[in-house]
Design a protein around this motif. Sequence first.
Motif, PDB file in Angstrom:
ATOM      1  N   CYS A 176      -5.085   7.576  -3.125  1.00 49.79           N
ATOM      2  CA  CYS A 176      -4.438   8.200  -4.128  1.00 49.79           C
ATOM      3  C   CYS A 176      -5.106   8.954  -5.134  1.00 49.79           C
ATOM      4  N   ALA A 177      -6.413   8.684  -5.260  1.00 53.55           N
ATOM      5  CA  ALA A 177      -7.207   9.415  -6.081  1.00 53.55           C
ATOM      6  C   ALA A 177      -7.614  10.921  -5.643  1.00 53.55           C
ATOM      7  N   LEU A 178      -7.760  10.959  -4.378  1.00 52.58           N
ATOM      8  CA  LEU A 178      -8.076  11.898  -3.693  1.00 52.58           C
ATOM      9  C   LEU A 178      -6.824  13.125  -3.693  1.00 52.58           C
ATOM     10  N   SER A 185      -9.754  19.946   1.992  1.00 49.85           N
ATOM     11  CA  SER A 185     -10.797  20.308   2.835  1.00 49.85           C
ATOM     12  C   SER A 185     -10.408  19.887   4.633  1.00 49.85           C
ATOM     13  N   PHE A 186      -9.431  19.074   4.474  1.00 53.92           N
ATOM     14  CA  PHE A 186      -8.419  18.605   5.679  1.00 53.92           C
ATOM     15  C   PHE A 186      -7.864  19.549   6.293  1.00 53.92           C
ATOM     16  N   GLU A 187      -7.949  20.470   6.913  1.00 56.55           N
ATOM     17  CA  GLU A 187      -7.178  21.933   7.140  1.00 56.55           C
ATOM     18  C   GLU A 187      -6.046  21.351   8.094  1.00 56.55           C
ATOM     19  N   ASN A 188      -4.852  21.871   8.102  1.00 55.57           N
ATOM     20  CA  ASN A 188      -3.621  21.766   8.880  1.00 55.57           C
ATOM     21  C   ASN A 188      -3.160  20.270   8.722  1.00 55.57           C
ATOM     22  N   LYS A 189      -3.138  19.682   7.549  1.00 56.43           N
ATOM     23  CA  LYS A 189      -2.739  18.293   7.282  1.00 56.43           C
ATOM     24  C   LYS A 189      -2.192  18.322   5.881  1.00 56.43           C
ATOM     25  N   THR A 190      -0.783  17.874   5.977  1.00 55.46           N
ATOM     26  CA  THR A 190      -0.334  17.984   4.413  1.00 55.46           C
ATOM     27  C   THR A 190      -0.866  16.611   3.777  1.00 55.46           C
ATOM     28  N   ASN A 191      -0.441  16.615   2.572  1.00 52.05           N
ATOM     29  CA  ASN A 191      -0.948  15.481   1.946  1.00 52.05           C
ATOM     30  C   ASN A 191      -0.330  14.423   2.300  1.00 52.05           C
ATOM     31  N   GLU A 192       1.084  14.388   2.698  1.00 45.53           N
ATOM     32  CA  GLU A 192       1.887  13.438   2.927  1.00 45.53           C
ATOM     33  C   GLU A 192       1.205  12.625   4.329  1.00 45.53           C
ATOM     34  N   GLU A 193       0.819  13.622   5.076  1.00 46.74           N
ATOM     35  CA  GLU A 193       0.253  13.138   6.675  1.00 46.74           C
ATOM     36  C   GLU A 193      -1.014  12.547   6.264  1.00 46.74           C
ATOM     37  N   LEU A 194      -1.980  13.157   5.401  1.00 45.99           N
ATOM     38  CA  LEU A 194      -3.279  12.514   5.214  1.00 45.99           C
ATOM     39  C   LEU A 194      -2.851  11.122   4.560  1.00 45.99           C
ATOM     40  N   MET A 195      -2.313  11.146   3.776  1.00 45.37           N
ATOM     41  CA  MET A 195      -2.005   9.544   2.949  1.00 45.37           C
ATOM     42  C   MET A 195      -1.358   8.561   3.664  1.00 45.37           C
ATOM     43  N   GLU A 196      -0.144   9.169   4.349  1.00 46.34           N
ATOM     44  CA  GLU A 196       0.488   7.901   5.109  1.00 46.34           C
ATOM     45  C   GLU A 196      -0.401   7.649   6.377  1.00 46.34           C
ATOM     46  N   ASN A 197      -0.835   8.600   7.285  1.00 49.48           N
ATOM     47  CA  ASN A 197      -1.462   8.094   8.334  1.00 49.48           C
ATOM     48  C   ASN A 197      -2.956   7.729   8.347  1.00 49.48           C
ATOM     49  N   GLY A 198      -3.475   8.220   6.928  1.00 43.70           N
ATOM     50  CA  GLY A 198      -4.928   7.655   6.738  1.00 43.70           C
ATOM     51  C   GLY A 198      -4.634   6.095   6.419  1.00 43.70           C
ATOM     52  N   TYR A 199      -3.529   5.769   5.484  1.00 43.76           N
ATOM     53  CA  TYR A 199      -3.460   4.260   5.285  1.00 43.76           C
ATOM     54  C   TYR A 199      -3.008   3.641   6.636  1.00 43.76           C
ATOM     55  N   GLY A 246       0.654  -1.078   0.122  1.00 47.67           N
ATOM     56  CA  GLY A 246      -0.156  -0.007  -0.039  1.00 47.67           C
ATOM     57  C   GLY A 246       0.776   1.139  -0.080  1.00 47.67           C
ATOM     58  N   MET A 247       1.822   1.301   0.886  1.00 43.54           N
ATOM     59  CA  MET A 247       2.677   2.385   0.735  1.00 43.54           C
ATOM     60  C   MET A 247       3.524   2.416  -0.439  1.00 43.54           C
ATOM     61  N   VAL A 248       3.699   1.178  -1.137  1.00 42.57           N
ATOM     62  CA  VAL A 248       4.547   1.594  -2.380  1.00 42.57           C
ATOM     63  C   VAL A 248       3.456   2.474  -3.517  1.00 42.57           C
ATOM     64  N   VAL A 249       2.160   1.842  -3.203  1.00 42.34           N
ATOM     65  CA  VAL A 249       1.257   2.516  -4.291  1.00 42.34           C
ATOM     66  C   VAL A 249       1.246   3.996  -3.930  1.00 42.34           C
ATOM     67  N   ILE A 250       1.065   4.265  -2.767  1.00 44.23           N
ATOM     68  CA  ILE A 250       0.856   5.860  -2.305  1.00 44.23           C
ATOM     69  C   ILE A 250       2.054   6.507  -2.697  1.00 44.23           C
ATOM     70  N   LYS A 251       3.116   5.815  -2.589  1.00 49.79           N
ATOM     71  CA  LYS A 251       4.523   6.708  -3.109  1.00 49.79           C
ATOM     72  C   LYS A 251       4.617   7.112  -4.411  1.00 49.79           C
ATOM     73  N   PHE A 252       4.175   5.671  -5.281  1.00 50.56           N
ATOM     74  CA  PHE A 252       3.918   5.887  -6.409  1.00 50.56           C
ATOM     75  C   PHE A 252       3.274   7.142  -6.955  1.00 50.56           C
ATOM     76  N   ALA A 253       1.928   7.348  -6.523  1.00 49.06           N
ATOM     77  CA  ALA A 253       1.062   8.324  -6.682  1.00 49.06           C
ATOM     78  C   ALA A 253       1.512   9.575  -6.510  1.00 49.06           C
ATOM     79  N   GLN A 254       2.499   9.776  -5.487  1.00 45.15           N
ATOM     80  CA  GLN A 254       3.064  10.860  -5.196  1.00 45.15           C
ATOM     81  C   GLN A 254       4.203  11.444  -6.153  1.00 45.15           C
TER      82      GLN A 254
END
Length: 202
Positions: free
Chosen positions: A168-170, A178-192, A93-101
């Motif tokens: 990844c699509a989001l 819409s998720f204030e005070n959260k970076t994309n990386e924080e949202l993606m990695e912590n959400g996963y 999953g992290m590979v897919v997320i990193k690929f999207a990034q």
Amino acid sequence: MGIIERKQKEKQEMRKRILNGARKVFLQNGYQQTSMRNIATEISYSAGVIYFHFKDKSEIFQELHNEGFALLLKQFRVLDSVKDPFERLKALGMVVIKFAQDQKDYYNLMFLVEEPMKKSEENGFQIADEALKYLRDLVIECQHTGRFKNMDPEYLTFMILSAMHGICALFCKDKTMSFENKTNEELMENGYACFVALLEKG
């Protein structure tokens, strides 16, 4: 360099130029509104030059699609050395997320730009099926070690793929604002990580 080698190199360079230009046009216009002519305009060549290398825009799109999946599968294979299949699944999953990034354009073309699917006998997108098979086989391997008991592997694979793709699509469509005070990386990695926590209970 001989004449044959030089001509081959020139051909490869032109194909690369066409693919790079087409990637930009597909992402800007979508598949339906892209034509061989506006791909040619993007790279400042005639449409005839494009047709010399590719029979139509579908062939160009498939080439880009396959390039993206080849890159993704190459990264999947790095995980083959991880013995525990569940640890491999989590890492996938992290590979897919990193690929999207890192490969946002490819991810958009692979998953988010709609293209009328070709029949498998017309060469379809077999490499995409190979990536899906990798995930499905990994789910089954996890079941063989006692995880995900009594769960249908097809449905489970679909659910896991949907979760990874949703994250990844989001990101790729810039829908994370819409998720204030959260970076994309924080949202993606912590959400996963939250999703993985749910899997660990399964």
